[in-house]
Design an enzyme around this catalytic site. Sequence first.
Site, short mmCIF file in Angstrom:
data_model
loop_
_atom_site.label_atom_id
_atom_site.label_comp_id
_atom_site.label_asym_id
_atom_site.label_seq_id
_atom_site.Cartn_x
_atom_site.Cartn_y
_atom_site.Cartn_z
CG ASN A 1 -17.83 2.87 7.46
OD1 ASN A 1 -18.92 2.78 6.91
ND2 ASN A 1 -16.73 3.15 6.78
CE1 TYR B 1 -2.94 -3.11 0.50
CE2 TYR B 1 -3.54 -2.29 2.67
CZ TYR B 1 -3.68 -3.22 1.67
OH TYR B 1 -4.57 -4.26 1.83
CE LYS C 1 -10.48 3.20 0.12
NZ LYS C 1 -9.95 3.23 -1.27
CB SER C 2 -14.15 5.91 4.70
OG SER C 2 -14.66 7.19 4.32
#
Length: 284
Positions: A240, A51, A230-231
């Site tokens: 979430n 990543y 993911k955000s």
Amino acid sequence: MNQTYITLNNGTKIPQFGMGVFMVPEGEETKKACLDALKMGYRHIDTAHAYQNERSVGAAVRESGIPREEIWVTSKLWPSEYGEGRTMDGIDKMLKRLDTGYIDLLLLHQQVGDYMGAWRDCEKAVAQGKVRAIGLSNFESERLEEVCEAAKVKPAVLQVECHPYYQQDALKRRLAPYGTVIESWYPIGHGDPGLIGEPVFSELADKYGKTNVQVILRWHIQEGNIIFPKSTNPQHIRDNFDIFDFELTGDEMKQIKALDNGKRFYTATLEEQERNFSAWRPED
């Protein structure tokens, strides 16, 4: 909001709900998203060498003001780092990038390359106190059993695609003898509108005053899956995580169970994985 935990097969407790940073750029964007999540009560961040944002994750952990032992950091080794000796070097470099003192959970990211040599080094890293728990990611072929049977330290988790359309029941049965638990990527099916818009989720969202996505995430928690949506949007990060104040009934869980239709949103043969993942090397 109260975080839930799962006890892994080595006795450590992992926060069941985390923050994923796949495809979030290195630098301020990753650091801010992680800091926002930690301030809201998240205690688990999932990253990877591939990543390319481990440094920002580590910076957020250090700057959060939260005791290090309260935050669970997961990262993953790329196949170019597999092999006895090479993997230990990769782990030491990861520790320098993260600068978090130790790694809570270290995964082999893909089922290609010298994964057996890599696993032996991971076991050594556990013995040396560099890593608390080790596991696998995307091992769904017979190579899963190959590692599990040879392992002195059994994989604590297996990270794979898992969502209401693809619930991984058969894989869970394969993992049961080793005490290995499922971590889900694509927990909401890669944001698929068809999945999210299923009538059962809309009905339950109305009943509980939640969103369809929150109902799906709550289902994962009650299924015993570990998840890390993911955000980078603070409101989405908060939404979430806002799933610990309601509980689905047994009948509602059965309704969602009936949605399992074998649909995946990412597929690749083992041969394709060998071609795709062996050559590329992430930067140090």
